[in-house]
Write an enzyme that holds these catalytic residues in place. Structure first.
Site, PDB file in Angstrom:
ATOM      1  N   ASP A 165      48.350  47.426  39.064  1.00 36.77           N
ATOM      2  CA  ASP A 165      47.903  46.879  37.367  1.00 36.77           C
ATOM      3  C   ASP A 165      49.555  47.625  37.115  1.00 36.77           C
ATOM      4  O   ASP A 165      50.272  47.916  37.473  1.00 36.77           O
ATOM      5  CB  ASP A 165      47.546  47.413  37.633  1.00 36.77           C
ATOM      6  CG  ASP A 165      46.360  46.763  35.656  1.00 36.77           C
ATOM      7  OD1 ASP A 165      47.825  45.890  35.239  1.00 36.77           O
ATOM      8  OD2 ASP A 165      45.319  47.047  34.942  1.00 36.77           O
ATOM      9  N   ASP A 170      43.247  38.830  31.363  1.00 35.46           N
ATOM     10  CA  ASP A 170      41.550  39.783  30.704  1.00 35.46           C
ATOM     11  C   ASP A 170      40.631  38.992  30.283  1.00 35.46           C
ATOM     12  O   ASP A 170      39.848  39.825  29.948  1.00 35.46           O
ATOM     13  CB  ASP A 170      42.485  41.164  30.322  1.00 35.46           C
ATOM     14  CG  ASP A 170      42.487  42.323  30.799  1.00 35.46           C
ATOM     15  OD1 ASP A 170      42.550  41.884  32.104  1.00 35.46           O
ATOM     16  OD2 ASP A 170      42.785  43.128  30.541  1.00 35.46           O
TER      17      ASP A 170
HETATM   18  C1  DGJ Z   1      44.085  45.498  32.942  1.00 39.82           C
HETATM   19  C2  DGJ Z   1      43.343  44.091  34.222  1.00 39.82           C
HETATM   20  O1  DGJ Z   1      43.988  43.330  33.075  1.00 39.82           O
HETATM   21  C3  DGJ Z   1      42.381  44.592  33.940  1.00 39.82           C
HETATM   22  O2  DGJ Z   1      41.613  44.308  34.891  1.00 39.82           O
HETATM   23  C4  DGJ Z   1      41.840  46.552  34.031  1.00 39.82           C
HETATM   24  O3  DGJ Z   1      42.369  46.982  35.711  1.00 39.82           O
HETATM   25  C5  DGJ Z   1      42.771  47.315  33.046  1.00 39.82           C
HETATM   26  N1  DGJ Z   1      44.054  46.888  33.124  1.00 39.82           N
HETATM   27  C6  DGJ Z   1      41.887  48.299  33.608  1.00 39.82           C
HETATM   28  O4  DGJ Z   1      42.605  49.740  32.595  1.00 39.82           O
END
Ligand code: DGJ
Length: 700
Positions: A445, A503
């Site tokens: 990430d 997300d």
């Molecule tokens: C952003 C990501 O897009 C989510 O899926 C998740 O992993 C969060 N970060 C975790 O902090």
């Protein structure tokens, strides 16, 4: 016959013709639809008269530099260390041509710099790269270097690009070709939520499946500029480049610098034609463990099920619930490491939290494996919370450590990936985790833009770390995530195997987003999950089968706790997992064909040319009593057996009213001629608001 020396490269659908000019230099003659090789007359014979211009007309250079009568954009700007601009005059030229490659070298012997522009066939598309070499005794500062400088088809009418933000990625923007100029510049230090640094250029009459179109994507994950300028010789000119911080690229004597690759697609088969070439090029750079993609395993990602509320017992239960419904890979998301109670602390301290995981992650990973699943782990290596042991030990390791302000975003700072000691530390941490625990997948990430920025060296630092991890742990697949879809590009595609698209997993939001994803990236790289209802991102509620139907277009996963569902829903989701497992062989690795019908109908087919899965969806209600049959141009030329596999969303209310013949297609395939499907259309079941139908087409 041509008396000009032509340097040609021909793809199945495109041609590139460059003339080596008798007086020296290389000029563009054609970049567009495929033409028959070698019959172009010398271009100066083709030029009409004009007034008050240079007496000796300047042919469109392949590698233009400022001055010398060229008034368009410059492909390179170089400085000496005393900031004096190097006045380039390219006077020495050589070319190498093979069936797959045209390589041009242009040099300025006085200033002792040379440029290589390399055009290569890459899968079914065209890859362009540029390289500069300092051949002198004094350093050269690289201010800018275009990866490519391309003339666009004169019949271009529209430009398509994408913009976005967290949880709202890939908003499509369609504009008329500019009268003066157009620019898409990214300055966040990362790719950004508008998707790859890329655009599509559509020519007169171009649609989804026909008409001339060109697209270009820069294989780079840092700051970029794609610019289109109208030139008064009657052409639009495209330049694409990675942006450098002034002074960051200094070439010592003998050193060279290569700009990132630009992937170019040109097709007369409209937007689907150029997307297919982009898919082929991206597929050719993805490095799968053991060399080939295996069926994309069903994920369960813990994030929306648990957020930061981790403990080993709960995660074991979640993993068991996942295995019960057929999940194949369990991914432990954010929240597992020291100090990570929320998003305010812990980033940098990549050690399992002893209170949550008393014996480390191995017991959970082994539990997951014993259930027959793979174990994946979330990390965010490039980031650090000021509230972390790593920051307390190394406050100087962050971008902005030179005493300038360092604004936090999501309470975190960015590590300086330009520093070898930072990269070594991260490598040791990740290598330690991967060596100590049976982890076969990393969700990598990156949750904020860079402020201050680390320039292009920051991006190269990240690539370097990824390359080391890949080399040391070649069996580990990696997912590129950046606050959802903030780092989806062909540069990082060389190191990763999946992108987290957004997300936002609201199915209605995902329909256009996932279509846009496939403009440059193949669907097997597209993370697509079934989330809870109401959606955590939008608050909207959608039927479980609609959420699953839309997720089944990509690399399918679950982003909820199955134990929170009632037994009927659990059975339903397990059935969708079976559906995905059954059809992923068709949905992934082949063609993706998009189209639109009237009254808000969107469709997409994914398959191998003789067999397809066809999704038809509608977000809003239609005011028509019934839908007209849907023409499917890709079906022309052969007969098809067509079966209605699924109806998803609220349309089950109306399903009883389908014509008997349509309902019968749920049980037995019906044969249609290709010309019928292409011209008269596929009869549709009732499609109300927020619904989808999925068909299977098999050539007879
Ligand atoms: C952003 C990501 O897009 C989510 O899926 C998740 O992993 C969060 N970060 C975790 O902090």
């Amino acid at each position: 016959m041509s008396d000009a020396e032509l340097l040609e490269l021909h793809g199945d659908e495109w041609s590139q013709v460059i003339e080596r000019l008798p007086q020296g230099g290389f000029a563009w003659r054609h970049l567009g639809a495929r033409l028959e090789p070698g019959v172009l007359p010398a271009a100066r014979d083709l030029l009409g008269a004009t007034t008050f211009s240079l007496n000796e007309p300047l042919a469109l250079p392949v590698f233009p530099v400022a001055g010398s009568g060229w008034f368009g954009p410059s492909a390179a700007e170089l400085l000496r260390e005393d900031t004096r601009r190097i006045d380039l005059e390219l006077r020495s030229f050589s070319a190498t041509v093979t069936d797959d490659r045209v390589e041009l070298v242009c040099s300025d012997e006085r200033e002792q710099v040379s440029f290589v522009t390399r055009f290569s066939k890459l899968a079914t598309g065209l890859a362009v790269e540029t390289e500069v070499t300092n051949e002198g005794d004094d350093p050269v500062i690289l201010s800018s270097l275009a990866s490519a400088f391309l003339p666009l088809p004169p019949s271009a009418t529209h430009l398509v690009s994408w913009r976005g933000r967290h949880a709202a990625e890939f908003e499509e923007c369609v504009e008329a070709m500019p009268a003066h100029g157009w620019q898409r510049e990214t300055r966040e230090g990362m790719t950004g939520h508008g998707g790859p640094p890329a655009c599509q250029v559509l020519c007169s009459g171009c649609g989804w499946y026909s008409g001339l179109a060109l697209s270009a994507q820069l294989a780079w994950s840092g700051d970029t500029r794609i610019a289109i300028e109208r030139h008064d010789e009657g052409a639009w000119l495209l330049t694409a480049e990675a942006i450098h911080v002034p002074g960051e690229i200094r070439l010592a004597p003998g050193e060279r610098h290569r700009a990132p690759q630009l992937m170019v697609a040109i097709s007369r088969s409209g937007r689907n034609g150029i997307a297919a070439q982009q898919h082929a090029m991206v597929r050719s750079v993805v490095e799968w463990p053991n060399g080939t993609m295996r069926p994309r395993p069903v994920h369960l990602n813990s994030w929306e099920a648990c957020y930061f509320a981790h403990d080993q017992a709960r995660m074991k239960e979640l993993a068991s619930a996942a295995a019960d419904i057929g999940v194949e890979r369990f991914v432990l998301d954010d929240g597992w490491f020291d100090g990570r109670e929320g998003d305010c602390a812990g980033l940098g301290d990549w050690t399992p939290d002893q209170r949550k995981y008393p014996a480390g992650l191995a017991p959970l990973a082994e539990h997951v494996q014993a259930l027959g699943m793979e174990f994946g782990l979330w990390v965010e290596p490039e980031m650090i919370n000021p509230d972390s042991d790593l920051f307390r030990a190394h406050p100087d390791w962050v971008l902005g450590a030179n005493g300038r302000s360092k604004p936090t975003a999501r309470n975190q700072l960015v590590l300086d990936m330009r520093r070898p000691d930072v990269r070594d530390h991260l490598y040791e941490k990740l290598d330690g985790l991967l060596s100590a625990t049976p982890i076969s997948y990393l969700k990598w990430d990156h949750n904020r833009a860079h402020a201050p920025a680390g320039g292009s060296a920051q991006t190269r630092g990240t690539y370097d770390l990824l390359a080391r991890i890949r080399a040391a742990h070649p069996h580990v697949e990696i997912e590129s995530c950046a606050a959802g879809g903030g780092r989806i590009d062909a540069g990082i595609a060389r190191f990763v195997h999946r992108f987290w698209t957004s997300d936002n997993i609201d199915a209605l939001a995902r329909i256009p987003m996932q279509r846009a994803f496939t403009a440059f990236m193949p669907p097997e790289l597209m993370g697509a999950h079934v989330g809870a209802s109401p959606s955590h991102a939008t608050g909207r509620s959608q039927a479980l089968d609609l959420r699953a139907a839309i997720a089944s277009q990509g690399h399918f996963g679950i982003e909820l706790d199955p134990s929170q569902l009632d037994p009927a829903e659990r059975r339903e989701i397990a059935a969708w997992i079976d559906f995905y497992k059954n059809w992923r062989r068709l949905a992934h690795g082949g063609e993706t064909v998009l189209g639109e019908g009237p009254n808000g109908i969107l469709w997409q087919a994914q398959g191998d040319g003789s067999e397809y899965i066809l999704w038809i969806s509608r977000a809003q209600m239609s005011h028509e009593r019934r839908d007209a049959p849907l023409p499917l141009p890709f079906a022309a030329g052969r007969d098809w057996r067509v079966k209605l596999l699924e109806q998803a969303g609220r349309s089950h209310v109306l399903a009883a009213r389908n014509a008997k013949a349509i309902d019968a297609m749920k049980h037995a395939a019906r044969t249609f001629s290709g010309s019928w499907l292409a011209a008269a259309g596929l009869p549709l079941p009732a499609l109300t608001a927020e619904s989808a139908a999925i068909f299977h087409l098999e050539a007879v």
